[in-house]
Scaffold this motif. Sequence first.
Motif, PDB file in Angstrom:
ATOM      1  N   ALA A 121       0.380 -13.096   1.447  1.00  0.00           N
ATOM      2  CA  ALA A 121       0.333 -11.522   1.384  1.00  0.00           C
ATOM      3  C   ALA A 121      -0.045 -11.175  -0.006  1.00  0.00           C
ATOM      4  N   THR A 122       0.178 -12.194  -0.924  1.00  0.00           N
ATOM      5  CA  THR A 122      -0.157 -11.788  -2.341  1.00  0.00           C
ATOM      6  C   THR A 122      -1.625 -11.712  -2.518  1.00  0.00           C
ATOM      7  N   ALA A 123      -2.438 -12.691  -1.944  1.00  0.00           N
ATOM      8  CA  ALA A 123      -3.692 -12.582  -2.029  1.00  0.00           C
ATOM      9  C   ALA A 123      -4.469 -11.208  -1.319  1.00  0.00           C
ATOM     10  N   TYR A 124      -3.864 -10.917  -0.205  1.00  0.00           N
ATOM     11  CA  TYR A 124      -4.330  -9.708   0.455  1.00  0.00           C
ATOM     12  C   TYR A 124      -4.045  -8.527  -0.331  1.00  0.00           C
ATOM     13  N   MET A 125      -2.811  -8.533  -1.182  1.00  0.00           N
ATOM     14  CA  MET A 125      -2.395  -7.387  -1.939  1.00  0.00           C
ATOM     15  C   MET A 125      -3.591  -7.111  -2.914  1.00  0.00           C
ATOM     16  N   SER A 126      -3.916  -8.413  -3.708  1.00  0.00           N
ATOM     17  CA  SER A 126      -4.830  -8.312  -4.748  1.00  0.00           C
ATOM     18  C   SER A 126      -6.244  -7.612  -4.091  1.00  0.00           C
ATOM     19  N   ASP A 127      -6.780  -8.163  -3.066  1.00  0.00           N
ATOM     20  CA  ASP A 127      -7.866  -7.542  -2.649  1.00  0.00           C
ATOM     21  C   ASP A 127      -7.765  -6.085  -2.316  1.00  0.00           C
ATOM     22  N   LEU A 128      -6.558  -5.593  -1.901  1.00  0.00           N
ATOM     23  CA  LEU A 128      -6.425  -4.418  -1.217  1.00  0.00           C
ATOM     24  C   LEU A 128      -6.450  -3.478  -2.265  1.00  0.00           C
ATOM     25  N   LEU A 129      -5.650  -3.849  -3.528  1.00  0.00           N
ATOM     26  CA  LEU A 129      -5.521  -3.028  -4.816  1.00  0.00           C
ATOM     27  C   LEU A 129      -6.883  -2.845  -5.473  1.00  0.00           C
ATOM     28  N   GLN A 130      -7.768  -3.974  -5.493  1.00  0.00           N
ATOM     29  CA  GLN A 130      -9.007  -4.021  -5.984  1.00  0.00           C
ATOM     30  C   GLN A 130      -9.979  -2.845  -5.076  1.00  0.00           C
ATOM     31  N   ALA A 131      -9.673  -2.958  -3.718  1.00  0.00           N
ATOM     32  CA  ALA A 131     -10.560  -1.958  -2.857  1.00  0.00           C
ATOM     33  C   ALA A 131      -9.969  -0.498  -3.435  1.00  0.00           C
ATOM     34  N   PHE A 132      -8.898  -0.327  -3.461  1.00  0.00           N
ATOM     35  CA  PHE A 132      -8.392   1.055  -3.783  1.00  0.00           C
ATOM     36  C   PHE A 132      -8.966   1.549  -5.150  1.00  0.00           C
ATOM     37  N   ILE A 133      -9.327   0.868  -6.093  1.00  0.00           N
ATOM     38  CA  ILE A 133     -10.082   1.010  -7.472  1.00  0.00           C
ATOM     39  C   ILE A 133     -11.517   1.216  -7.208  1.00  0.00           C
ATOM     40  N   LYS A 134     -11.851   0.198  -6.769  1.00  0.00           N
ATOM     41  CA  LYS A 134     -13.697   0.030  -6.723  1.00  0.00           C
ATOM     42  C   LYS A 134     -14.375   0.906  -5.674  1.00  0.00           C
ATOM     43  N   ASP A 135     -13.547   1.118  -4.635  1.00  0.00           N
ATOM     44  CA  ASP A 135     -14.065   1.912  -3.604  1.00  0.00           C
ATOM     45  C   ASP A 135     -13.352   2.937  -2.901  1.00  0.00           C
ATOM     46  N   SER A 136     -13.161   3.845  -3.811  1.00  0.00           N
ATOM     47  CA  SER A 136     -12.500   5.105  -3.462  1.00  0.00           C
ATOM     48  C   SER A 136     -13.210   5.967  -2.522  1.00  0.00           C
ATOM     49  N   PRO A 137     -12.637   6.449  -1.287  1.00  0.00           N
ATOM     50  CA  PRO A 137     -13.707   7.272  -0.683  1.00  0.00           C
ATOM     51  C   PRO A 137     -14.148   8.667  -1.171  1.00  0.00           C
ATOM     52  N   ALA A 138     -15.686   8.596  -0.799  1.00  0.00           N
ATOM     53  CA  ALA A 138     -16.403   9.845  -1.592  1.00  0.00           C
ATOM     54  C   ALA A 138     -15.718  11.060  -1.257  1.00  0.00           C
ATOM     55  N   GLY A 139     -15.099  11.420  -0.238  1.00  0.00           N
ATOM     56  CA  GLY A 139     -14.479  12.672  -0.011  1.00  0.00           C
ATOM     57  C   GLY A 139     -13.221  12.725  -0.626  1.00  0.00           C
ATOM     58  N   ASN A 157       8.169 -12.000  -0.993  1.00  0.00           N
ATOM     59  CA  ASN A 157       9.367 -12.492  -0.339  1.00  0.00           C
ATOM     60  C   ASN A 157       8.984 -14.011  -0.382  1.00  0.00           C
ATOM     61  N   GLU A 158       9.986 -14.911  -0.034  1.00  0.00           N
ATOM     62  CA  GLU A 158      10.040 -16.084  -0.279  1.00  0.00           C
ATOM     63  C   GLU A 158       8.789 -16.895   0.631  1.00  0.00           C
ATOM     64  N   ASN A 159       8.535 -16.357   1.796  1.00  0.00           N
ATOM     65  CA  ASN A 159       7.674 -16.996   2.405  1.00  0.00           C
ATOM     66  C   ASN A 159       6.122 -16.318   2.017  1.00  0.00           C
ATOM     67  N   ASN A 160       6.027 -15.320   1.227  1.00  0.00           N
ATOM     68  CA  ASN A 160       4.746 -15.032   0.875  1.00  0.00           C
ATOM     69  C   ASN A 160       4.223 -14.154   2.239  1.00  0.00           C
ATOM     70  N   THR A 161       5.095 -13.490   2.930  1.00  0.00           N
ATOM     71  CA  THR A 161       4.714 -12.791   4.033  1.00  0.00           C
ATOM     72  C   THR A 161       4.586 -11.205   4.002  1.00  0.00           C
ATOM     73  N   ILE A 162       5.546 -10.881   3.046  1.00  0.00           N
ATOM     74  CA  ILE A 162       5.572  -9.246   2.550  1.00  0.00           C
ATOM     75  C   ILE A 162       5.329  -9.394   0.902  1.00  0.00           C
ATOM     76  N   ALA A 163       4.283  -8.614   0.678  1.00  0.00           N
ATOM     77  CA  ALA A 163       4.269  -8.106  -0.689  1.00  0.00           C
ATOM     78  C   ALA A 163       4.351  -6.759  -1.139  1.00  0.00           C
ATOM     79  N   GLN A 164       4.980  -6.329  -1.991  1.00  0.00           N
ATOM     80  CA  GLN A 164       4.921  -4.719  -2.298  1.00  0.00           C
ATOM     81  C   GLN A 164       4.728  -4.452  -3.782  1.00  0.00           C
ATOM     82  N   VAL A 165       4.157  -3.434  -4.186  1.00  0.00           N
ATOM     83  CA  VAL A 165       4.011  -3.066  -5.626  1.00  0.00           C
ATOM     84  C   VAL A 165       4.281  -1.444  -5.477  1.00  0.00           C
ATOM     85  N   VAL A 166       4.870  -1.106  -6.568  1.00  0.00           N
ATOM     86  CA  VAL A 166       5.213   0.395  -6.674  1.00  0.00           C
ATOM     87  C   VAL A 166       4.392   1.069  -7.762  1.00  0.00           C
ATOM     88  N   LEU A 167       3.627   2.004  -7.486  1.00  0.00           N
ATOM     89  CA  LEU A 167       2.734   2.718  -8.296  1.00  0.00           C
ATOM     90  C   LEU A 167       3.370   3.997  -8.555  1.00  0.00           C
TER      91      LEU A 167
END
Length: 482
Positions: free
Chosen positions: A320-338, A388-398
């Motif tokens: 989940a940590t790796a997917y979170m990293s990719d997701l946050l990067q997508a939020f920054i670099k690929d914000s929808p034009a609208g 979490n311990e199994n790295n199946t749930i990752a959360q960040v607070v913005l």
Amino acid sequence: MPNPHLSKPSFPNVCIHKDVGGMYIEVHLIAEVGRGRGNAMVQQAADLQQRHPRFVDALDEPSTCIGELMQSDVDHSSLYTFLVESQGHPFHRHASPRMFTAVSGGDGTQLRFSTAKHNENELNLEAFFEQAYCIQIPADSLFTVRFSRGVWHQFVPAKVNSTCPALFAVSFHPDDMHGIQDQHLRNRILGGEASIPMLTEVLPEQLSRLVSEHDFAARCDNVQQLQLHQANSVSRHTRGTSHRTLPNFLYQKLFSRLHHHYMSYTNQVKGSLFSRTRQGTVPSYSLVWDQLVEKASFHLDHFELVIHHQELRSFSMPNATAYMSDLLQAFIKDSPAGVTCLMQVRNALVKPFGLRTSNVGCPVSSLMSDQAQEYFLNRFPVWAYQVNENNTIAQVVLGADDKHLQFRSVVMVEVREEGIAISLSNRVAYRNLFGRFYMRCIRGIHQTYIVPKMLSTAASKLCLQESQKHAPGCWCMRLLWR
């Protein structure tokens, strides 16, 4: 059916008692409040509710707790108020019984119920409508409703395309702890943090979409209309003034068609990649419940979509940590034009007031901040994070603190059997009346366009990155991203 215990006609009522499962639904029509008075009463009560320190705006059902949970081993009752506006609210159910007294708006109220089985695997459209009931309440009327735990329900104005509120209600919860198995959630309830959205389970997204495609009253075999006398009907009353604010009204007129075309595109082109973004109930384990806890009056929402397993890397070792990293990067670099365009308009409007600005959508705008309490993966500025311990749930607070309001957004990535669920939960606390007005103005477009668009765009980018890692020549994914 009439009450068999009354020898003379009394309050018009519908009483449905099912032997299987012990489910029941009881609706009693009490009185008329006066032609045209329903909207005024709802408006007055809604204004008072919005100023209450426990006010919560979530699930299209603004509400507040006006009677705290009794700190007693024998009494777990509470008292709430809630508003259902002209757009209605989603089908949902509760783990404990409900009973409330309400006033209908100027176009009356349509009460929709289904006693379909609790097991989600057995829920389908046919079963849902086989056990469906529709009860019509006249305009400008006082009525009571009582139903058992597990009953799916939805309330809307009785008139199609109404601009009147559906109802305002005072709801008594005999036992907020009843049926709650999650110990973390039980502790929150006992700690006085309970709210109506916390105690709500929405209808599964796929079934909810199917139900919404039908005219409920026309599809339902059990339709009854309550009236105090023959001349008193829903259609007889003239439509009153709208409770909805002017900014939301303008949004519906200006952006609803654009949003319709966008969702049609999403369903047709991206349907094979991930499920449609849906608004739902915040999980009890979300970090959003730990944010701004000293602020009792707040707005709360939760949006989620699921990416299918076949679109991502191998699941032999969920990360989940790796997917979170990719997701946050997508939020920054690929914000929808609208969304970027809307943020630029917003920035220009609020700049004279000295409010913070950002080119990234507000739910994740703090990812561009140069100030943070912590850094996720030593890279992304966040208020807090948890894996979490199994790295199946990752959360960040913005989030950020501004002059008019404070907001915290929790981005969550969760590895499930059906795929990767990515979600965004938002909690907004008001600092002043302008903050309330501001949130009221943007709530419509925030919930129906900005957040769904940001999640779906980030998910598309995540799928594209994975396809390029494992199949760089995958033309269909490149076509999708274009």
